[in-house]
Design an enzyme around this catalytic site. Structure first.
Site, PDB file in Angstrom:
ATOM      1  N   HIS A  69      70.132  65.990  49.713  1.00 21.74           N
ATOM      2  CA  HIS A  69      70.746  64.716  50.115  1.00 21.74           C
ATOM      3  C   HIS A  69      70.423  63.579  49.145  1.00 21.74           C
ATOM      4  CE1 HIS A  69      72.188  61.391  52.462  1.00 21.74           C
ATOM      5  NE2 HIS A  69      70.970  60.941  52.707  1.00 21.74           N
ATOM      6  N   HIS A  93      65.612  56.851  48.708  1.00 20.31           N
ATOM      7  CA  HIS A  93      66.032  55.969  49.799  1.00 20.31           C
ATOM      8  C   HIS A  93      65.517  56.379  51.177  1.00 20.31           C
ATOM      9  CE1 HIS A  93      69.163  59.050  50.395  1.00 20.31           C
ATOM     10  NE2 HIS A  93      69.305  58.556  51.611  1.00 20.31           N
ATOM     11  N   GLU A  97      61.364  56.059  55.375  1.00 20.63           N
ATOM     12  CA  GLU A  97      61.807  56.302  56.751  1.00 20.63           C
ATOM     13  C   GLU A  97      61.368  57.671  57.267  1.00 20.63           C
ATOM     14  OE1 GLU A  97      66.126  56.649  58.952  1.00 20.63           O
ATOM     15  OE2 GLU A  97      65.908  55.299  57.251  1.00 20.63           O
ATOM     16  N   ASP A  98      61.373  58.683  56.392  1.00 20.28           N
ATOM     17  CA  ASP A  98      61.177  60.057  56.857  1.00 20.28           C
ATOM     18  C   ASP A  98      59.892  60.718  56.382  1.00 20.28           C
ATOM     19  OD1 ASP A  98      63.606  59.883  58.121  1.00 20.28           O
ATOM     20  OD2 ASP A  98      64.732  60.741  56.463  1.00 20.28           O
ATOM     21  N   ASP A 160      74.731  56.733  50.472  1.00 21.05           N
ATOM     22  CA  ASP A 160      74.031  57.500  51.501  1.00 21.05           C
ATOM     23  C   ASP A 160      74.984  57.859  52.636  1.00 21.05           C
ATOM     24  OD1 ASP A 160      71.974  58.492  53.251  1.00 21.05           O
ATOM     25  OD2 ASP A 160      71.863  56.511  54.181  1.00 21.05           O
TER      26      ASP A 160
END
Length: 742
Positions: A69, A93, A97-98, A160
């Site tokens: 991704h 990116h 967040e992950d 994204d």
């Protein structure tokens, strides 16, 4: 002929945008090198290694390694012509967040530019907010703020979203619809606002494919059939136009393209046409060397075929706000079929396809006072929204502002301003100056006095009339169309109403204190007051008075927590006879399965305009004398109600119950026999009762369409979503909407 279900099954193997090929770091490097922009190979390799390490144990829903991704996002940005910093942000990116990576990690390893970009596109955690819509709104506010500093933040987010949409089939149906709807409402218009028409078209078609698969299948089949049958006619038009341009000495390249599916679908719905009436599905594009040849080519086209009146637009003389320039005209062919011709220069075509990517440069994007209209628009949006604290109001303003400006109006001195459709003289006044809007008493359009709510048309000359005694009215919010006007009106109303509510609250507190023989001066020195204000999230005593004036806090509740037992004297009074009687008739603090957080004595009722059902995100609005009105967060009336966020109160569903909730569905269909029977059969199959049904076939003869309004009883949102999804699958159903009442 294959059935609709067979065509639909085949369609799902043929999405509107092909799945992207597998990308490696070498592919990204190659695209960056093709752009002739110098970049640090070592930095990009370190970014890739960091991203690969952080995502090493993660998988996508498709089963692919998660790294596919960010690699695809980075490649998309390189393919659009952006620099290595932007590409690096694309590769990173999702790490904040992950993964366990922090912004400090990124800043230390890769510098502040990359760290700020990645932080700007990172979602705000929903656990920080009560509802999904608040988290979504704050995430977008954060993204817009980051993009004002560096426009590349939005571009990373668009890349994204493009890749996520191209692999959306691996998510659950409900998640697919939610993400597709968000794409259609926010991301596709955002791409259009930045002039990136190719990206916009991809996002719209992919969202259309997942939101309305049946309609997409029928439209795709019809368009493919028409293209195949009409190829000879199209070639004849292209050849004839080429010959006539050559005779006139105009050097031009001519090609044609099939219009985007979502664009065609919208046009059919807007004009009330059936797919069988679809003719205007091809657009011819004439590319010339200079502007003079553009107008010469237009003259040749109009001499060769008859133009359709009112369908000519000159975006060269009057460019769109996103810098799009072209001549558009619709012509009628020999067999009476219309077709569109777009005429522009090669440079205009490049800007039309790539938008900001065609004229972007790093230094200009970061320069203070940069004149790029994309950055100016973002900066204006942020400035206007400083006056709007509620995140959902910001979200509403963003959606309004994303739609293109199409109406051009002039001042008496000849200055031109662009507005969205539906803009009024009041919008014009606020566009000139805030005070001009606040004191606007009327307007002259083309020399004639008109009401303030009169929609402006292209070419109107507008003169604003003012009066020192005139002040904004809440009714103005019902007809102004621009974000700026709505923001300024709400801010004024909020300020004025807060002043009145503060005074009302102060008088109410004084009356309550007199009953306990306590002066206001002594009350303000109570030791427990500071603690009470802190617990309630109030910074000043005036905020307390304001909350009491709005009805959000009762004097009795507040005094019970601030005054001492000695000052209170007697114990709390029992509810009066009237209150006891009302309590037996109407449920307090739990009306229609609703709980009002922090208040057990407030009446709550479901608003009729949106009729929310359990499972939907809801908000409460304190009304005067009628308790708490509970609305869906998507209710269009919420925008006007929450011009003063202080009247909002937290509400929630009380829990599962056997209660059913009536919901109105409007079903737009082709005028076919048997649809009504099939509709009732589907609703009954899902265990729902129909309490009311109304059909409207007045336009069936002219448009071949009918409208059905049906009131179904559902237990919660999931039950409703299943019914809507099944109804959409009925052959002949065009759209299923849930109308909101005013």
């Amino acid at each position: 002929m294959p059935s609709v279900r067979e065509r639909l099954s085949r369609l799902r193997q043929k999405p509107p945008v092909e799945r992207p090929k597998k990308v490696e770091l070498a592919d990204i490097v190659a695209r960056l090198e093709e752009s002739d922009r110098a970049f640090d190979h070592d930095l990009l390799k370190r970014v890739y290694d960091f991203s690969a390490d952080k995502h090493s144990d993660q998988k996508r829903r498709s089963g692919e390694p998660y790294l596919t991704h960010p690699l695809q996002v980075g490649y998309t940005l390189a393919d659009l012509g952006f620099d290595a910093t932007c590409v690096a942000a694309g590769l990173l990116h999702d790490v904040l967040e992950d993964t366990l990576a922090t912004r400090e990690d990124l800043q230390e390893r890769f510098g502040s530019d990359i760290a700020e970009l990645v932080d700007g596109v990172t979602k705000i955690g929903q656990h920080e907010y009560v509802r999904r819509d608040q988290a979504q709104a704050e995430t977008f506010r954060k993204l817009i703020l980051a993009s004002v500093k560096d426009i590349r933040a939005i571009l990373v987010k668009l890349a994204d979203r493009w890749h996520n949409m191209s692999t959306l089939e691996y998510l659950a149906p409900e998640a697919r619809r939610r993400i597709a709807r968000e794409t259609l409402e926010i991301y596709a218009p955002l791409a259009r606002r930045l002039g990136m028409s190719r990206l916009q078209g991809d996002l719209e078609d992919m969202a259309f494919y997942h939101l309305y698969p049946h309609q997409f299948a029928e439209l795709q089949t019809a368009v493919e059939g028409k293209v195949k049958a009409g190829r000879r006619l199209v070639e004849e038009v292209r050849t004839r136009l080429e010959e006539r341009l050559a005779e006139a000495g105009v050097d031009a390249d001519i090609n044609f393209r099939v219009k985007r599916f979502y664009s065609i679908y919208n046009k059919l719905r807007r004009r009330g046409l059936d797919i069988s009436q679809l003719y205007d599905y091809v657009a011819f594009r004439v590319l010339t060397e200079n502007v003079r040849d553009c107008y010469a080519a237009l003259g040749v086209a109009h001499q060769t075929w008859r133009p359709v009146p009112g369908r000519f637009k000159d975006y060269i003389a009057m460019p769109k706000p996103n810098l799009y320039q072209s001549l558009h005209t619709t012509l009628v062919g020999e067999k009476g079929h219309p077709f569109e011709v777009q005429i522009r220069t090669l440079e205009m075509d490049r800007i039309a396809e790539q938008g900001i990517a065609a004229h972007w440069s790093y230094k200009e994007a970061n320069k203070e006072g940069a004149s790029d209209p994309n950055i100016v628009w973002l900066r204006q949006l942020v400035e206007w929204q400083k006056e709007v604290k509620d995140p959902r109001a910001f979200m509403t303003a963003l959606k309004v502002d994303l739609y293109p400006d199409e109406v051009y109006a002039f001042t008496p001195k000849g200055d031109v301003f662009s507005f969205p459709f539906g803009a009024t003289p009041l919008d014009f006044a606020y566009r000139i100056h805030t005070d001009l809007g606040h004191h606007c008493s009327g307007g002259r359009v083309n020399g004639k006095l008109v009401p303030l709510k009169t929609p402006l048309e292209n070419g109107d000359i507008v003169e604003i009339l003012t009066s020192s005694n005139r002040q904004p009215s809440r009714d103005w919010l019902k007809f102004v169309a621009t974000t700026r006007a709505k923001s300024k009106i709400r801010h004024w109303l909020n300020t004025e109403q807060k002043k009145r509510s503060t005074e009302i609250g102060r008088r109410s507190v004084e009356r309550g204190l007199r009953r306990h023989k306590v002066s206001l001066k002594r009350f303000l020195t109570q030791p427990a007051l500071a603690g009470y204000l802190s617990r309630e999230g109030l910074s000043r005593v005036d905020d307390l008075f304001s909350a009491i004036g709005f009805g959000k806090v009762t004097v009795k509740q507040m005094l019970a927590k601030v005054l001492t037992d000695e000052q209170l004297g007697t114990e709390a009074e029992k509810p009066g006879k009237l209150r006891q009687a009302v309590s037996r008739i109407l449920p307090f603090g739990g009306g229609a399965g609703i709980t009002v957080k922090g208040h057990d004595d407030l009446l709550a009722y479901l608003a009729k305009c949106c009729a929310p059902v359990p499972g939907e995100d809801i908000i409460g609005y304190i009304t005067r004398g009628r308790g708490v009105s509970v609305h869906s967060v998507n209710c269009p009336n919420v925008e006007n109600l929450l011009y003063n966020p202080e009247r909002e109160i937290e509400v929630d569903w009380a829990g599962k119950s056997d209660e059913v909730f009536p919901v109105v569905l409007r079903v737009e269909t082709e005028d076919r026999p048997g649809i009504l029977a099939r509709l009732t059969e589907i609703i009954a199959k899902h265990g729902s009762n129909i309490s009311q049904m109304e059909t409207d076939t007045r336009e069936a003869r002219e448009t071949g369409r009918a409208s059905i309004e049906v009131v179904v009883e559902v237990s919660d949102r999931r039950h409703l979503d299943k019914i809507r999804a099944s109804v959409r699958e009925i052959p002949g159903v065009i759209a299923v909407d849930r109308p909101m009442r005013g």
